[in-house]
Design a protein around this motif. Structure first.
Motif, PDB file in Angstrom:
ATOM      1  N   LEU A  34       0.554  -1.250   0.140  1.00  0.00           N
ATOM      2  CA  LEU A  34       0.106  -0.007  -0.176  1.00  0.00           C
ATOM      3  C   LEU A  34       0.890   1.330  -0.215  1.00  0.00           C
ATOM      4  N   GLU A  35       1.914   1.265   0.580  1.00  0.00           N
ATOM      5  CA  GLU A  35       3.109   2.312   0.787  1.00  0.00           C
ATOM      6  C   GLU A  35       3.751   2.626  -0.708  1.00  0.00           C
ATOM      7  N   ALA A  36       3.786   1.408  -1.528  1.00  0.00           N
ATOM      8  CA  ALA A  36       4.741   1.418  -2.662  1.00  0.00           C
ATOM      9  C   ALA A  36       4.312   2.433  -3.734  1.00  0.00           C
ATOM     10  N   ARG A  37       5.194   2.860  -4.276  1.00  0.00           N
ATOM     11  CA  ARG A  37       4.942   3.644  -5.521  1.00  0.00           C
ATOM     12  C   ARG A  37       4.442   2.841  -6.813  1.00  0.00           C
ATOM     13  N   ARG A  38       5.497   1.891  -6.891  1.00  0.00           N
ATOM     14  CA  ARG A  38       4.997   0.792  -8.049  1.00  0.00           C
ATOM     15  C   ARG A  38       5.690  -0.604  -7.066  1.00  0.00           C
ATOM     16  N   VAL A  39       4.911  -1.962  -7.645  1.00  0.00           N
ATOM     17  CA  VAL A  39       5.099  -3.098  -7.258  1.00  0.00           C
ATOM     18  C   VAL A  39       5.790  -4.031  -8.076  1.00  0.00           C
ATOM     19  N   PHE A  40       6.797  -4.609  -7.916  1.00  0.00           N
ATOM     20  CA  PHE A  40       7.497  -5.440  -8.639  1.00  0.00           C
ATOM     21  C   PHE A  40       7.447  -6.731  -8.038  1.00  0.00           C
ATOM     22  N   VAL A  41       7.177  -7.930  -8.930  1.00  0.00           N
ATOM     23  CA  VAL A  41       7.012  -9.350  -8.147  1.00  0.00           C
ATOM     24  C   VAL A  41       8.027 -10.128  -8.903  1.00  0.00           C
ATOM     25  N   ALA A  42       8.728 -10.923  -8.222  1.00  0.00           N
ATOM     26  CA  ALA A  42       9.650 -12.004  -9.032  1.00  0.00           C
ATOM     27  C   ALA A  42       9.043 -13.360  -8.334  1.00  0.00           C
ATOM     28  N   GLY A  43       9.790 -14.246  -8.972  1.00  0.00           N
ATOM     29  CA  GLY A  43       9.664 -15.501  -8.770  1.00  0.00           C
ATOM     30  C   GLY A  43      10.278 -16.718  -9.796  1.00  0.00           C
ATOM     31  N   ALA A  44      10.911 -17.685  -9.419  1.00  0.00           N
ATOM     32  CA  ALA A  44      11.529 -18.545 -10.635  1.00  0.00           C
ATOM     33  C   ALA A  44      10.710 -19.858 -10.610  1.00  0.00           C
ATOM     34  N   GLY A  45      10.397 -20.646 -11.732  1.00  0.00           N
ATOM     35  CA  GLY A  45       9.910 -22.023 -11.772  1.00  0.00           C
ATOM     36  C   GLY A  45       8.542 -21.960 -11.317  1.00  0.00           C
ATOM     37  N   LEU A  81       8.705  -1.382  -4.571  1.00  0.00           N
ATOM     38  CA  LEU A  81       8.619  -2.670  -3.582  1.00  0.00           C
ATOM     39  C   LEU A  81       8.948  -3.883  -4.570  1.00  0.00           C
ATOM     40  N   LEU A  82       9.697  -4.530  -4.245  1.00  0.00           N
ATOM     41  CA  LEU A  82       9.893  -5.885  -4.737  1.00  0.00           C
ATOM     42  C   LEU A  82       9.491  -7.187  -3.822  1.00  0.00           C
ATOM     43  N   ILE A  83       8.639  -7.945  -4.508  1.00  0.00           N
ATOM     44  CA  ILE A  83       8.025  -9.105  -3.661  1.00  0.00           C
ATOM     45  C   ILE A  83       8.670 -10.003  -4.319  1.00  0.00           C
ATOM     46  N   VAL A  84       9.478 -10.922  -3.594  1.00  0.00           N
ATOM     47  CA  VAL A  84      10.057 -12.385  -4.178  1.00  0.00           C
ATOM     48  C   VAL A  84       9.468 -13.550  -3.404  1.00  0.00           C
ATOM     49  N   GLY A  85       8.946 -14.432  -4.442  1.00  0.00           N
ATOM     50  CA  GLY A  85       8.500 -15.916  -3.960  1.00  0.00           C
ATOM     51  C   GLY A  85       9.755 -16.888  -4.124  1.00  0.00           C
ATOM     52  N   SER A  86      10.121 -17.334  -2.929  1.00  0.00           N
ATOM     53  CA  SER A  86      11.354 -18.278  -3.144  1.00  0.00           C
ATOM     54  C   SER A  86      11.422 -19.259  -2.002  1.00  0.00           C
ATOM     55  N   GLY A  87      10.837 -20.436  -2.065  1.00  0.00           N
ATOM     56  CA  GLY A  87      10.905 -21.406  -1.029  1.00  0.00           C
ATOM     57  C   GLY A  87      12.172 -21.460  -0.530  1.00  0.00           C
ATOM     58  N   SER A  88      13.264 -21.510  -1.237  1.00  0.00           N
ATOM     59  CA  SER A  88      14.690 -21.811  -0.146  1.00  0.00           C
ATOM     60  C   SER A  88      15.213 -20.450   0.185  1.00  0.00           C
ATOM     61  N   GLY A  89      14.859 -19.294  -0.700  1.00  0.00           N
ATOM     62  CA  GLY A  89      15.462 -18.104  -0.180  1.00  0.00           C
ATOM     63  C   GLY A  89      16.668 -17.824  -0.818  1.00  0.00           C
ATOM     64  N   THR A  90      17.371 -18.856  -1.609  1.00  0.00           N
ATOM     65  CA  THR A  90      18.630 -18.745  -1.962  1.00  0.00           C
ATOM     66  C   THR A  90      18.656 -18.704  -3.464  1.00  0.00           C
ATOM     67  N   THR A  91      17.683 -18.590  -4.407  1.00  0.00           N
ATOM     68  CA  THR A  91      17.759 -18.736  -5.688  1.00  0.00           C
ATOM     69  C   THR A  91      18.327 -17.507  -6.456  1.00  0.00           C
ATOM     70  N   LYS A  92      19.452 -18.109  -7.015  1.00  0.00           N
ATOM     71  CA  LYS A  92      20.718 -16.966  -7.478  1.00  0.00           C
ATOM     72  C   LYS A  92      19.918 -15.987  -8.326  1.00  0.00           C
ATOM     73  N   GLY A  93      19.014 -16.148  -9.233  1.00  0.00           N
ATOM     74  CA  GLY A  93      18.528 -14.971 -10.191  1.00  0.00           C
ATOM     75  C   GLY A  93      17.688 -14.068  -9.104  1.00  0.00           C
ATOM     76  N   MET A  94      17.045 -14.696  -7.907  1.00  0.00           N
ATOM     77  CA  MET A  94      16.200 -13.688  -7.230  1.00  0.00           C
ATOM     78  C   MET A  94      16.994 -13.205  -6.139  1.00  0.00           C
ATOM     79  N   ALA A 109      10.224  -7.444   0.204  1.00  0.00           N
ATOM     80  CA  ALA A 109       9.550  -8.248   0.731  1.00  0.00           C
ATOM     81  C   ALA A 109       9.424  -9.867   0.044  1.00  0.00           C
ATOM     82  N   THR A 110       9.390 -10.872   1.075  1.00  0.00           N
ATOM     83  CA  THR A 110       9.524 -12.190   0.401  1.00  0.00           C
ATOM     84  C   THR A 110       8.652 -13.089   1.102  1.00  0.00           C
ATOM     85  N   VAL A 111       8.323 -14.293   0.130  1.00  0.00           N
ATOM     86  CA  VAL A 111       7.357 -15.184   0.585  1.00  0.00           C
ATOM     87  C   VAL A 111       8.198 -16.442   0.600  1.00  0.00           C
ATOM     88  N   THR A 112       8.595 -16.991   1.761  1.00  0.00           N
ATOM     89  CA  THR A 112       9.647 -18.145   1.748  1.00  0.00           C
ATOM     90  C   THR A 112       9.311 -19.220   2.836  1.00  0.00           C
TER      91      THR A 112
END
Length: 188
Positions: A34-45, A81-94, A109-112
């Protein structure tokens, strides 16, 4: 009709695991959105498929949102804001994306499964999802037993957490279903 046993087992697992997701963590990430100017979302696989669906819903809510890696995604900057979904939290690209976002002054922010891992350690907020990841070898102690391959319950529960956030954000942004429907794709 005999009910599908595997489906019932998966739903039972997700119901148990959903009880381990922190409302406070969810609300912290919603606040950053809600505070972000723009939201970027990322995840692999497979996590990337789930993240892409979330970015789509954020667009339906009227937010300025971009999925990392799409050719029309602009550069991230301060106030974003960048929101990253990464189970391991170590995905190199992320991890690389998070480093770039941090350097530019964006929030993370991350979901992990692993908030103590590389991405989580750089994040301003995280949502911990009970699960296991083949990449990290970590398994949440309290997680329900699973008949599924590693990662599946993480991706499924992440999808549901994202959808739960959309319900809250819809209310916070005072968006009607008609407004969301208007933004739905009309060229497919």
């Amino acid at each position: 009709m005999e009910p599908c046993k595997n489906l019932a087992a998966i739903l039972e697992e997700l119901t148990f695991d959903a009880g381990l997701v922190s409302q406070e963590e969810v609300e912290r990430v919603e606040g950053l959105i809600l505070e972000a100017r723009r939201v970027f979302v990322a995840g692999a696989g497979r996590s990337g498929f789930v993240a892409r669906a979330f970015s789509n819903r954020l667009m339906h809510l009227g937010l300025d949102v971009h999925f990392v890696g799409d050719p029309t995604t602009p550069s991230i900057r301060e106030g974003d804001l960048l929101i990253v979904g990464s189970g391991s939290g170590t995905t190199k690209g992320m991890v690389n994306d998070v480093k770039i976002a941090k350097r530019e002054g964006a929030k993370i922010a991350t979901v992990t499964i692993s908030p103590e891992a590389t991405i989580g350690s750089m994040a301003d907020a995280h949502i911990t999802i009970p699960g296991s990841s083949s990449r990290s070898g970590k398994r949440t102690v309290e997680k329900a037993p699973s008949i599924q391959p590693n990662g599946s319950s993480f991706e499924q529960l992440t999808w549901l957490v994202y959808d739960a956030m959309v319900v809250d954000l819809k209310r916070a942004l005072d968006q009607s279903q008609d407004q969301m429907d208007y933004r739905h794709a009309n060229m497919e």
